[in-house]
Design a protein around this motif. Sequence first.
Motif, PDB file in Angstrom:
ATOM      1  N   LEU A   1       0.737  -1.209   0.222  1.00 17.99           N
ATOM      2  CA  LEU A   1       0.302   0.363   0.211  1.00 17.99           C
ATOM      3  C   LEU A   1       1.010   1.002  -0.009  1.00 17.99           C
ATOM      4  CD1 LEU A   1       0.016   1.716   3.031  1.00 17.99           C
ATOM      5  CD2 LEU A   1      -1.056  -0.317   3.414  1.00 17.99           C
ATOM      6  N   HIS A   2       0.437   2.502  -0.216  1.00 17.64           N
ATOM      7  CA  HIS A   2       0.600   3.423  -0.355  1.00 17.64           C
ATOM      8  C   HIS A   2       0.199   4.869   0.140  1.00 17.64           C
ATOM      9  CE1 HIS A   2       2.812   7.328  -2.820  1.00 17.64           C
ATOM     10  NE2 HIS A   2       2.779   7.561  -2.036  1.00 17.64           N
ATOM     11  N   MET A   3       0.205   4.577   1.487  1.00 18.86           N
ATOM     12  CA  MET A   3      -0.700   5.568   2.300  1.00 18.86           C
ATOM     13  C   MET A   3      -0.721   7.149   1.429  1.00 18.86           C
ATOM     14  SD  MET A   3      -1.029   6.197   6.110  1.00 18.86           S
ATOM     15  CE  MET A   3      -2.319   7.142   7.722  1.00 18.86           C
ATOM     16  N   PRO A   4      -2.153   8.028   1.872  1.00 20.21           N
ATOM     17  CA  PRO A   4      -1.797   9.319   1.222  1.00 20.21           C
ATOM     18  C   PRO A   4      -1.133  10.116   2.815  1.00 20.21           C
ATOM     19  CG  PRO A   4      -3.961   8.530   1.197  1.00 20.21           C
ATOM     20  CD  PRO A   4      -3.171   7.225   1.517  1.00 20.21           C
ATOM     21  N   MET A   5      -1.511  11.306   1.892  1.00 26.73           N
ATOM     22  CA  MET A   5      -1.020  12.209   3.007  1.00 26.73           C
ATOM     23  C   MET A   5      -2.726  13.303   3.528  1.00 26.73           C
ATOM     24  SD  MET A   5       1.805  12.936   4.672  1.00 26.73           S
ATOM     25  CE  MET A   5       1.325  14.611   5.594  1.00 26.73           C
ATOM     26  N   TYR A   6      -3.121  13.646   4.291  1.00 22.57           N
ATOM     27  CA  TYR A   6      -4.436  14.393   4.777  1.00 22.57           C
ATOM     28  C   TYR A   6      -4.109  15.909   4.963  1.00 22.57           C
ATOM     29  CZ  TYR A   6      -8.137  15.937   7.325  1.00 22.57           C
ATOM     30  OH  TYR A   6      -9.699  16.806   7.439  1.00 22.57           O
ATOM     31  N   THR A   7      -5.300  16.233   3.971  1.00 21.12           N
ATOM     32  CA  THR A   7      -4.969  18.548   4.648  1.00 21.12           C
ATOM     33  C   THR A   7      -6.572  18.642   4.163  1.00 21.12           C
ATOM     34  OG1 THR A   7      -4.096  20.543   4.142  1.00 21.12           O
ATOM     35  CG2 THR A   7      -4.745  19.083   1.799  1.00 21.12           C
TER      36      THR A   7
ATOM     37  N   ASN B   1       0.386  21.491   6.366  1.00 21.86           N
ATOM     38  CA  ASN B   1       1.462  20.447   6.300  1.00 21.86           C
ATOM     39  C   ASN B   1       2.683  21.293   6.101  1.00 21.86           C
ATOM     40  OD1 ASN B   1       0.458  17.975   6.712  1.00 21.86           O
ATOM     41  ND2 ASN B   1      -0.861  18.111   5.012  1.00 21.86           N
ATOM     42  N   ASN B   2       2.163  22.535   5.105  1.00 19.48           N
ATOM     43  CA  ASN B   2       4.148  23.382   4.904  1.00 19.48           C
ATOM     44  C   ASN B   2       3.898  23.313   3.494  1.00 19.48           C
ATOM     45  OD1 ASN B   2       5.512  26.071   4.414  1.00 19.48           O
ATOM     46  ND2 ASN B   2       6.873  24.985   5.757  1.00 19.48           N
TER      47      ASN B   2
ATOM     48  N   LEU C   1      -7.051  13.778  -0.405  1.00 21.34           N
ATOM     49  CA  LEU C   1      -6.415  13.254  -0.067  1.00 21.34           C
ATOM     50  C   LEU C   1      -5.312  12.733  -1.054  1.00 21.34           C
ATOM     51  CD1 LEU C   1      -8.078  10.538   1.086  1.00 21.34           C
ATOM     52  CD2 LEU C   1      -6.510  11.368   2.547  1.00 21.34           C
ATOM     53  N   VAL C   2      -3.479  13.021  -0.475  1.00 23.38           N
ATOM     54  CA  VAL C   2      -2.854  13.288  -2.137  1.00 23.38           C
ATOM     55  C   VAL C   2      -1.567  11.836  -1.738  1.00 23.38           C
ATOM     56  CG1 VAL C   2      -3.088  15.962  -1.923  1.00 23.38           C
ATOM     57  CG2 VAL C   2      -1.468  14.610  -0.698  1.00 23.38           C
TER      58      VAL C   2
ATOM     59  N   LYS D   1     -10.502  26.037   0.409  1.00 23.25           N
ATOM     60  CA  LYS D   1      -9.995  25.773   1.347  1.00 23.25           C
ATOM     61  C   LYS D   1     -11.147  25.017   2.334  1.00 23.25           C
ATOM     62  CE  LYS D   1      -8.000  28.270   5.789  1.00 23.25           C
ATOM     63  NZ  LYS D   1      -7.812  29.555   6.107  1.00 23.25           N
ATOM     64  N   GLY D   2     -10.950  24.131   3.188  1.00 23.26           N
ATOM     65  CA  GLY D   2     -11.938  23.598   4.475  1.00 23.26           C
ATOM     66  C   GLY D   2     -12.319  22.147   3.997  1.00 23.26           C
ATOM     67  N   ASP D   3     -12.180  22.147   2.301  1.00 22.72           N
ATOM     68  CA  ASP D   3     -12.209  20.545   1.552  1.00 22.72           C
ATOM     69  C   ASP D   3     -10.925  19.557   1.908  1.00 22.72           C
ATOM     70  OD1 ASP D   3     -14.052  21.841   0.715  1.00 22.72           O
ATOM     71  OD2 ASP D   3     -13.317  21.966  -1.709  1.00 22.72           O
ATOM     72  N   LYS D   4     -11.766  18.341   2.499  1.00 24.46           N
ATOM     73  CA  LYS D   4     -10.621  17.935   2.546  1.00 24.46           C
ATOM     74  C   LYS D   4     -10.212  16.838   1.562  1.00 24.46           C
ATOM     75  CE  LYS D   4     -13.312  16.195   7.233  1.00 24.46           C
ATOM     76  NZ  LYS D   4     -13.931  15.288   8.094  1.00 24.46           N
TER      77      LYS D   4
END
Length: 249
Positions: free
Chosen positions: A163-169, A189-190, A222-223, A217-220
């Motif tokens: 698996l490749h875990m995505p980042m959240y913002t 996450n700068n 994943l990248v 802005k505010g939308d969840k």
Amino acid sequence: MKKNLKKLIVAAMSASLLMACGSNVKSEETKEDVQESVVQDSVEADKAGMSVDMNSNMPLLPGAENGNVKSITDDTIRIERISYLTNEVESSEESKEGDEVADEVDLLLDASAIKFVDITTGLVSDAPKEGDEIYAWVAPEYMTSMPPQVNSYVVLTNVTDDLHMPMYTDSIEGIEESDGRIELMDTLNNAKWSVDKNVKPILSSTGEEVEFSDIKKGDKVLVWSENFMLTVGSKDTPKIQTNRVVILK
């Protein structure tokens, strides 16, 4: 591969002093079990049993949890955490370096938001079953209970060895185009997520392609990205090659 992702879990739960993830990093290091079973009511991550010094100006970044599902209801998933001991831990029983240890945490699900996403596709998935391994991005604050409780932003299912875990913002605040690529400024996450302009973000609920300008802005979000490392407090904003962007709508 999984050891590298477990390092990401520890780093994120340490209020993201150092956060790292990637799909191809090979690491011999193991995860440090730094989280206690019970923490104070609505305390920040640095007060939740973490042995790190925190700067009061640091942002409250989301954390991550990894474990096997013990039980699930409409609004809560109880997981048994998976972690690895790397340092000597005070215990009535002897523990050897590399031994697995586990405790429990309740992930509180948001009924008004997308709860479950397939980690391999980024699309909405069915709820996990008892015994399934999951990853989750969660809020930085835990609540007093036994086991502790934490609000979850998204639960990632269909976990596999590769698996490749995505980042959240939830803080994409700027979108630019440069040299045939789209750059997303993520103030949480700068970082700048750099995506080929031919790649479109998709909605996790339908798989529909949309425009990057649709991200507010505010939308969840994943990248999924190449190997990278983020350091909170750094003045530099790294540009990170990204191959998939999913909006949790």
